[in-house]
Motif scaffolding. Structure first.
Motif, PDB file in Angstrom:
ATOM      1  N   ILE A 104       0.845  -1.200   0.000  1.00  0.00           N
ATOM      2  CA  ILE A 104       0.000   0.000   0.000  1.00  0.00           C
ATOM      3  C   ILE A 104       0.880   1.249   0.000  1.00  0.00           C
ATOM      4  O   ILE A 104       0.668   2.169  -0.799  1.00  0.00           O
ATOM      5  N   ARG A 105       1.873   1.287   0.890  1.00  0.00           N
ATOM      6  CA  ARG A 105       2.782   2.441   0.950  1.00  0.00           C
ATOM      7  C   ARG A 105       3.503   2.636  -0.386  1.00  0.00           C
ATOM      8  O   ARG A 105       3.638   3.751  -0.878  1.00  0.00           O
ATOM      9  N   VAL A 111      -1.359   7.371  -5.601  1.00  0.00           N
ATOM     10  CA  VAL A 111      -2.738   6.892  -5.438  1.00  0.00           C
ATOM     11  C   VAL A 111      -3.130   7.094  -3.985  1.00  0.00           C
ATOM     12  O   VAL A 111      -2.437   6.658  -3.079  1.00  0.00           O
ATOM     13  N   ARG A 112      -4.233   7.771  -3.765  1.00  0.00           N
ATOM     14  CA  ARG A 112      -4.674   8.039  -2.395  1.00  0.00           C
ATOM     15  C   ARG A 112      -5.949   7.279  -2.040  1.00  0.00           C
ATOM     16  O   ARG A 112      -6.221   7.046  -0.882  1.00  0.00           O
ATOM     17  N   ASP A 113      -6.738   6.938  -3.025  1.00  0.00           N
ATOM     18  CA  ASP A 113      -7.998   6.244  -2.760  1.00  0.00           C
ATOM     19  C   ASP A 113      -7.693   4.815  -2.301  1.00  0.00           C
ATOM     20  O   ASP A 113      -7.084   4.042  -3.044  1.00  0.00           O
ATOM     21  N   LYS A 114      -8.101   4.493  -1.073  1.00  0.00           N
ATOM     22  CA  LYS A 114      -7.778   3.180  -0.493  1.00  0.00           C
ATOM     23  C   LYS A 114      -8.380   2.042  -1.308  1.00  0.00           C
ATOM     24  O   LYS A 114      -7.786   0.978  -1.426  1.00  0.00           O
ATOM     25  N   GLN A 115      -9.551   2.260  -1.887  1.00  0.00           N
ATOM     26  CA  GLN A 115     -10.178   1.215  -2.718  1.00  0.00           C
ATOM     27  C   GLN A 115      -9.289   0.887  -3.919  1.00  0.00           C
ATOM     28  O   GLN A 115      -9.072  -0.275  -4.241  1.00  0.00           O
ATOM     29  N   ASP A 116      -8.757   1.921  -4.565  1.00  0.00           N
ATOM     30  CA  ASP A 116      -7.871   1.709  -5.711  1.00  0.00           C
ATOM     31  C   ASP A 116      -6.582   1.006  -5.288  1.00  0.00           C
ATOM     32  O   ASP A 116      -6.106   0.095  -5.963  1.00  0.00           O
ATOM     33  N   VAL A 117      -6.016   1.452  -4.179  1.00  0.00           N
ATOM     34  CA  VAL A 117      -4.769   0.853  -3.698  1.00  0.00           C
ATOM     35  C   VAL A 117      -4.987  -0.617  -3.333  1.00  0.00           C
ATOM     36  O   VAL A 117      -4.180  -1.472  -3.692  1.00  0.00           O
ATOM     37  N   LEU A 118      -6.077  -0.910  -2.647  1.00  0.00           N
ATOM     38  CA  LEU A 118      -6.357  -2.297  -2.281  1.00  0.00           C
ATOM     39  C   LEU A 118      -6.623  -3.165  -3.511  1.00  0.00           C
ATOM     40  O   LEU A 118      -6.206  -4.324  -3.565  1.00  0.00           O
ATOM     41  N   ALA A 119      -7.286  -2.597  -4.523  1.00  0.00           N
ATOM     42  CA  ALA A 119      -7.515  -3.338  -5.765  1.00  0.00           C
ATOM     43  C   ALA A 119      -6.186  -3.644  -6.453  1.00  0.00           C
ATOM     44  O   ALA A 119      -5.980  -4.753  -6.964  1.00  0.00           O
ATOM     45  N   MET A 120      -5.265  -2.678  -6.444  1.00  0.00           N
ATOM     46  CA  MET A 120      -3.955  -2.881  -7.044  1.00  0.00           C
ATOM     47  C   MET A 120      -3.168  -3.956  -6.277  1.00  0.00           C
ATOM     48  O   MET A 120      -2.486  -4.784  -6.881  1.00  0.00           O
ATOM     49  N   CYS A 121      -3.269  -3.941  -4.951  1.00  0.00           N
ATOM     50  CA  CYS A 121      -2.619  -4.972  -4.133  1.00  0.00           C
ATOM     51  C   CYS A 121      -3.194  -6.347  -4.443  1.00  0.00           C
ATOM     52  O   CYS A 121      -2.446  -7.316  -4.617  1.00  0.00           O
TER      53      CYS A 121
END
Length: 97
Positions: free
Chosen positions: A40-41, A49-59
């Motif tokens: 995430i970091r 990327v700041r949107d947590k939904q986008d970051v979690l989807a990328m993870c």
């Protein structure tokens, strides 16, 4: 005993998730949680990327693709080993005839 459960809390993307698990799962879950947080970091810093939904989807995509690639790699290796065994078997059959 089957009832030996452990209650833990994992923090992912600024949310706490309480889990009831078998003690043998704790290390794997904690390591996975740390990997997700590090990823995430990395995404937040590298791609702004700041949107947590986008970051979690990328993870999720990265972890899933790593798992799929391991399956593909294992299949390729298995095919290569099978081909070599077939060739070796043919050599042995030719030699023994």
């Amino acid at each position: 005993m089957a009832d030996d459960k452990l209650k833990i809390k994992l923090s992912i993307a600024n949310r706490v998730y309480p889990l009831t698990i078998h003690p043998s799962q704790e290390e794997g879950l904690r390591k996975a949680s740390k990997k997700i947080e590090a990823m995430i970091r990395q995404f937040e810093q590298s791609y702004s990327v700041r949107d947590k939904q986008d970051v979690l989807a990328m993870c999720a995509l990265q972890f899933a693709s790593q798992a799929e690639q391991k399956t593909i790699d294992k299949n390729v290796i298995s095919e290569q080993v099978e081909d070599k065994l077939i060739a070796l078997n043919q050599l042995l059959e030719n030699h023994s005839s």
